[in-house]
Design an enzyme around this catalytic site. Structure first.
Site, PDB file in Angstrom:
ATOM      1  N   GLU A 136      68.082  66.335  14.135  1.00  0.00           N
ATOM      2  CA  GLU A 136      68.346  67.273  13.218  1.00  0.00           C
ATOM      3  C   GLU A 136      67.072  68.050  12.971  1.00  0.00           C
ATOM      4  O   GLU A 136      67.220  69.349  13.108  1.00  0.00           O
ATOM      5  CB  GLU A 136      68.596  66.627  11.641  1.00  0.00           C
ATOM      6  N   GLU A 180      73.460  57.776  12.614  1.00  0.00           N
ATOM      7  CA  GLU A 180      73.784  57.496  11.130  1.00  0.00           C
ATOM      8  C   GLU A 180      74.886  56.832  10.941  1.00  0.00           C
ATOM      9  O   GLU A 180      74.928  55.814   9.896  1.00  0.00           O
ATOM     10  CB  GLU A 180      73.773  58.776  10.332  1.00  0.00           C
TER      11      GLU A 180
HETATM   12  N1  T1G Z   1      62.966  53.864   9.597  1.00  0.00           N
HETATM   13  C1  T1G Z   1      62.077  53.209   9.338  1.00  0.00           C
HETATM   14  N2  T1G Z   1      61.673  52.247  10.321  1.00  0.00           N
HETATM   15  C2  T1G Z   1      61.974  52.241  11.369  1.00  0.00           C
HETATM   16  C3  T1G Z   1      63.207  53.155  11.810  1.00  0.00           C
HETATM   17  C4  T1G Z   1      63.611  54.025  10.956  1.00  0.00           C
HETATM   18  N3  T1G Z   1      64.430  55.284  11.240  1.00  0.00           N
HETATM   19  N4  T1G Z   1      63.427  53.115  13.153  1.00  0.00           N
HETATM   20  C5  T1G Z   1      62.902  51.886  13.424  1.00  0.00           C
HETATM   21  N5  T1G Z   1      61.833  51.233  12.457  1.00  0.00           N
HETATM   22  C6  T1G Z   1      61.001  50.483  12.507  1.00  0.00           C
HETATM   23  C7  T1G Z   1      61.719  48.950  12.868  1.00  0.00           C
HETATM   24  O1  T1G Z   1      62.324  48.638  12.003  1.00  0.00           O
HETATM   25  C8  T1G Z   1      60.644  48.092  13.326  1.00  0.00           C
HETATM   26  O2  T1G Z   1      59.914  48.057  12.367  1.00  0.00           O
HETATM   27  C9  T1G Z   1      59.730  49.172  14.162  1.00  0.00           C
HETATM   28  O3  T1G Z   1      60.175  50.537  13.702  1.00  0.00           O
HETATM   29  C10 T1G Z   1      60.111  49.278  15.731  1.00  0.00           C
HETATM   30  O4  T1G Z   1      61.434  49.275  15.875  1.00  0.00           O
HETATM   31  C11 T1G Z   1      68.852  62.154   7.191  1.00  0.00           C
HETATM   32  C12 T1G Z   1      69.460  59.882   6.972  1.00  0.00           C
HETATM   33  C13 T1G Z   1      63.893  54.047  17.460  1.00  0.00           C
HETATM   34  C14 T1G Z   1      65.394  53.355  19.382  1.00  0.00           C
HETATM   35  O5  T1G Z   1      68.900  54.976  12.921  1.00  0.00           O
HETATM   36  O6  T1G Z   1      67.062  52.797  16.751  1.00  0.00           O
HETATM   37  O7  T1G Z   1      67.856  59.848  10.063  1.00  0.00           O
HETATM   38  O8  T1G Z   1      60.321  45.065  12.752  1.00  0.00           O
HETATM   39  O9  T1G Z   1      61.994  47.507  16.970  1.00  0.00           O
HETATM   40  O10 T1G Z   1      63.256  48.554  20.283  1.00  0.00           O
HETATM   41  O11 T1G Z   1      70.520  62.307   8.909  1.00  0.00           O
HETATM   42  O12 T1G Z   1      64.060  51.647  16.337  1.00  0.00           O
HETATM   43  O13 T1G Z   1      58.244  46.280  13.590  1.00  0.00           O
HETATM   44  O14 T1G Z   1      58.556  45.953  11.295  1.00  0.00           O
HETATM   45  O15 T1G Z   1      63.755  48.991  16.909  1.00  0.00           O
HETATM   46  O16 T1G Z   1      61.462  50.456  20.478  1.00  0.00           O
HETATM   47  C15 T1G Z   1      68.426  57.723  11.909  1.00  0.00           C
HETATM   48  C16 T1G Z   1      66.720  53.559  14.097  1.00  0.00           C
HETATM   49  C17 T1G Z   1      67.959  57.087  10.701  1.00  0.00           C
HETATM   50  C18 T1G Z   1      67.085  55.099  14.334  1.00  0.00           C
HETATM   51  C19 T1G Z   1      63.135  52.266  18.712  1.00  0.00           C
HETATM   52  N6  T1G Z   1      67.679  56.852  12.964  1.00  0.00           N
HETATM   53  N7  T1G Z   1      65.802  52.984  15.189  1.00  0.00           N
HETATM   54  O17 T1G Z   1      63.548  50.920  19.172  1.00  0.00           O
HETATM   55  O18 T1G Z   1      61.757  49.362  18.189  1.00  0.00           O
HETATM   56  S1  T1G Z   1      68.851  57.978   9.161  1.00  0.00           S
HETATM   57  C20 T1G Z   1      67.905  55.418  13.526  1.00  0.00           C
HETATM   58  C21 T1G Z   1      66.174  52.784  16.197  1.00  0.00           C
HETATM   59  C22 T1G Z   1      68.400  59.262   9.425  1.00  0.00           C
HETATM   60  C23 T1G Z   1      69.251  61.513   8.471  1.00  0.00           C
HETATM   61  C24 T1G Z   1      69.546  60.303   8.495  1.00  0.00           C
HETATM   62  C25 T1G Z   1      64.811  51.902  17.101  1.00  0.00           C
HETATM   63  C26 T1G Z   1      64.471  53.054  18.235  1.00  0.00           C
HETATM   64  P1  T1G Z   1      59.189  46.459  12.396  1.00  0.00           P
HETATM   65  P2  T1G Z   1      62.309  48.684  17.091  1.00  0.00           P
HETATM   66  P3  T1G Z   1      62.438  49.966  19.742  1.00  0.00           P
END
Ligand code: T1G
Length: 696
Positions: free
Chosen positions: A103, A123
């Site tokens: 976004e 999301e």
């Molecule tokens: N927020 C906070 N922590 C996050 C995070 C996030 N969005 N994404 C990952 N982490 C943490 C995860 O918990 C882990 O923590 C560490 O980072 C490494 O992640 C307004 C509301 C990016 C593909 O849904 O899909 O945007 O365990 O082990 O395998 O519209 O993380 O080390 O303490 O997964 O290399 C939308 C979610 C949010 C993406 C990387 N975004 N993340 O994968 O590492 S909602 C997502 C992923 C949003 C807006 C809306 C994957 C990754 P720890 P990992 P990875």
């Protein structure tokens, strides 16, 4: 400037570089840094470049901030501020631009990416919808049907497809920041200015009612996808600001929904479950070459999962023809991966030439770092195998059994090295199912447990620690809620009503469809195994034994609870089963009564929660989240509830206890309230409190 966004003026280009490892989540400091960086850029630069430091562009909003007091600037306003910047703003994308990350990129005027980059709006996988303009800008930039598909699936889109669709403008190679600066300089040289997506024409309406209905049906009870469809519809009927406001209202409503709380619970805990405090600082043993005993469905599935993870595998069977049959099964599974595009033909050839071999001699395992036994589920067979492994395997080799319920302590005792023995319980098909129960016996050494978790990570499994009890975590709980379903059948519900009720709850299949798929002979064997020690007070349905005696084992024999016709998906309820059930009710003197869908779901879930609470209280599962992850990744529990114990928290534990106590008036043997549940209710605490370290 916050250090979460580093600012650097390079000639006419102001670089805003994200510095919020590990994934540049768009937390408050990042959002504030972007605003400050833009203001400074407008005062001294001619273009602005937004780029991720470290391994990725922004991976989305900071999910850890959800549920906490909101702090301005919100992401929607940041994206609008970027879009209204007086300078051209360019995004340079590497790693993943997901959710709020994409976004932000859509708020910029131009987008370039490296070929390995991926973008997406996941999301809905958190029970939400894009809440910072994604549902309004993406369908202005690309075909509205494509935008809806990307938003409602939450899938990641590779750079090449993103270019073809129009999400990004170019693909570059090399250092992402250099690519971005060069592209920004080219934009300036070509005299291009800001190009706000929000000013592009509203998308052309499509049949939103039909698409909304299809999203509801496909979502099997999930609401985020269908809600997102309506948000895109708003983009067709509103200017960007009004549309973003409507989208935000819908986002905030979903954020409060139980489904979003369940899916965010799942997101964090599928990561937390394999991080056990007891393993902190414990080094796993090195595993490069493994052995697999048994080339049947499970042995071949485990072998394929290990091969696809890059491990070297030696399969051992009882004789050369069985070894060949096992090798053929492995080859067949791998060729399936090639057909599905999950494995290249070259990689297949390399695996079959160097990474895999089948043998009929245990001597072939003398160098294995770890051996997984996947032979017949009979203790005598297991003990013979482990005695052999004890003789041939090198010192320090880890010896694992894939048993699904036998006592791993007893198996370990058949060796001279019980500290090296554990259970690695895979779920069929082992090269597909994510769950791996790491079954820790009394003498299992900590570094052997750590090795089990390390193997799970290499094989990209969700590894969960389990103690040794009948059925470990998942099958023990399954036996209880499956028994509850049988009791409802004896009392008046039909297996088919129960399957319908539980698919309406969100399961892909109901318990009787699952039984037909797994094979009714498995449950039959379990009932016979447990019969000698069964408590006389236990209610046991015997009609299913009559089905098995007639050779009706489910899908594999074409008839079980359902009749399966060749070439036809699914089965048809078998009237013979209904007759068997009615006969058993008569024998038991039961007058059948009706069960509503709500009551079926409530009883089924209360049985699951009650047994799960006992499994946690008795220490076979370390935390409630461990049980949730087992049910999510091994038993098809609907992800939008986060798992049975998260579901229980969301329903309210006091109401669940009241229901169990009322059921106990009918059958106080089966419905013995879990003491942990009683303690939690008395203390006004939840299962999630225990996940956070609370005790009761
Ligand atoms: N927020 C906070 N922590 C996050 C995070 C996030 N969005 N994404 C990952 N982490 C943490 C995860 O918990 C882990 O923590 C560490 O980072 C490494 O992640 C307004 C509301 C990016 C593909 O849904 O899909 O945007 O365990 O082990 O395998 O519209 O993380 O080390 O303490 O997964 O290399 C939308 C979610 C949010 C993406 C990387 N975004 N993340 O994968 O590492 S909602 C997502 C992923 C949003 C807006 C809306 C994957 C990754 P720890 P990992 P990875």
């Amino acid at each position: 400037m916050s250090d979460a966004i580093e600012y650097e003026l390079k000639g006419d280009i102001a670089i805003l570089r994200a510095n919020n490892p590990p994934v540049n989540a768009l937390g408050h400091a990042v959002r504030s840094g972007l605003i400050a960086g833009l203001e400074r850029a407008e005062s001294e630069a001619k273009a602005a470049l937004i780029v991720g430091g470290g391994r990725t562009f922004f991976a989305g909003a900071d999910i850890k901030e959800f549920g906490k007091p909101f702090k301005e600037p919100g992401l929607p306003s940041v994206c609008t501020r970027i879009e209204r910047c007086s300078l051209p703003v360019i995004s340079a994308i590497h790693g993943t631009a997901l959710g709020g990350g994409l976004e932000v990129a859509l708020g910029t005027h131009y987008r370039i990416a490296v070929s390995s980059a991926k973008v997406g709006l996941p999301e809905v996988l958190l029970g939400l919808l894009p809440g910072a303009g994604g549902t309004q800008r993406l369908p202005r930039l690309i075909a509205v049907e494509r935008a809806i598909e990307i938003i409602t699936t939450g899938r990641q889109v590779g750079a090449a497809e993103a270019l073809e669709l129009g999400i990004i403008d170019e693909i570059g190679e090399g250092d992402i920041e250099e690519i971005g600066v060069a592209y920004a300089q080219r934009i300036l040289a070509e005299g291009k200015g800001p190009r706000p997506v929000g000013n592009m024409p509203r998308p052309t309406p499509v049949d939103f009612d039909a698409i909304h209905q299809a999203a509801l049906t496909k979502g099997r009870g999930q609401i985020a996808q269908a809600t997102a469809v309506r948000a895109v519809e708003h983009a067709c009927n509103n200017d960007i600001d009004a549309g973003i406001k409507l989208e935000r209202d819908m986002f905030m409503a979903l954020l409060k929904s139980p489904q979003s709380q369940g899916m965010i619970h799942a997101f964090f805990n599928e990561r937390a479950v394999s991080k056990l405090p007891e393993l902190k600082g414990v080094e796993p043993r090195d595993v490069k070459a493994i052995g697999v005993i048994g080339g049947g469905t499970m042995g071949a599935g485990i072998t394929v999962a290990a091969l696809l993870a890059g491990l070297d595998v030696t399969m051992v069977e009882r004789d050369s023809s069985a070894a060949q049959a096992g090798a053929d099964r492995v080859s067949g599974f791998l060729q399936g991966s090639v057909k599905r595009g999950k494995l290249t033909a070259d990689k297949y050839d390399a695996i079959m030439a160097n990474g895999f071999r089948a043998s009929d001699s245990y001597d072939a395992l003398s160098n294995a770092d770890l051996v997984i036994e996947a032979a017949f589920e009979e203790m005598g067979v297991k003990k013979t195998i482990f005695a052999k492994l004890d003789r041939v395997c090198k010192k320090g080799a880890v010896l694992a059994s894939n048993t699904s319920y036998l006592d791993v302590n007893e198996i370990a005792a058949s060796t001279s090295r019980p500290a090296d023995v554990l259970g690695l319980h895979f779920f069929s098909p082992a090269h597909v199912m994510k769950l791996l129960e790491i079954v820790v016996a009394a003498d299992t050494a900590p570094d052997v447990v750590a090795t089990g978790f390390a193997l799970g990570k290499i094989m990209r499994k969700i590894a969960v620690r389990s103690g040794v009890c009948d059925g470990f975590i998942g099958n023990r709980i399954l036996k209880t809620y499956r028994t509850c379903a049988d009791h409802m059948v004896l009392d008046g519900a039909s297996p088919f009503e129960i399957d319908t009720a539980m698919t309406a709850f969100g399961f892909a299949m109901g318990p009787f469809e699952v039984a037909d798929l797994a094979g009714l002979d498995i449950g039959w064997a379990t009932r016979k195994r447990l019969a000698p020690t069964r408590d006389a007070r236990e209610r046991v349905a015997t009609y299913a034994d009559k089905m098995c005696e007639a050779g009706h084992f489910g899908q594999k024999t074409g008839q079980g609870y359902y009749i399966y016709e060749k070439g036809k998906r699914g089965g048809t309820p078998d009237a013979n089963v209904t007759a068997l059930i009615e006969a058993e009710r008569r024998e038991l003197g039961i007058t059948p009564r009706a069960f509503s869908q709500d009551e079926i779901q409530r009883r089924y879930m209360c049985a699951m929660v009650n047994e799960a609470a006992k499994v946690v209280d008795e220490g076979f599962a370390r935390r409630p989240l461990d049980v949730d992850m087992v049910l999510l990744f091994g038993y098809g529990f609907p992800r939008h509830w986060g798992g049975p114990l998260k579901w229980a928290d969301l329903q309210g534990l006091d109401g669940i206890l009241v229901d169990i106590q009322s059921y106990a008036k009918e059958d106080d043997f089966f419905w013995q309230p879990a003491q942990l549940l009683e303690r939690l209710v008395a203390a006004g605490k939840t299962f999630d409190d225990l996940n956070k370290g609370d005790t009761v």
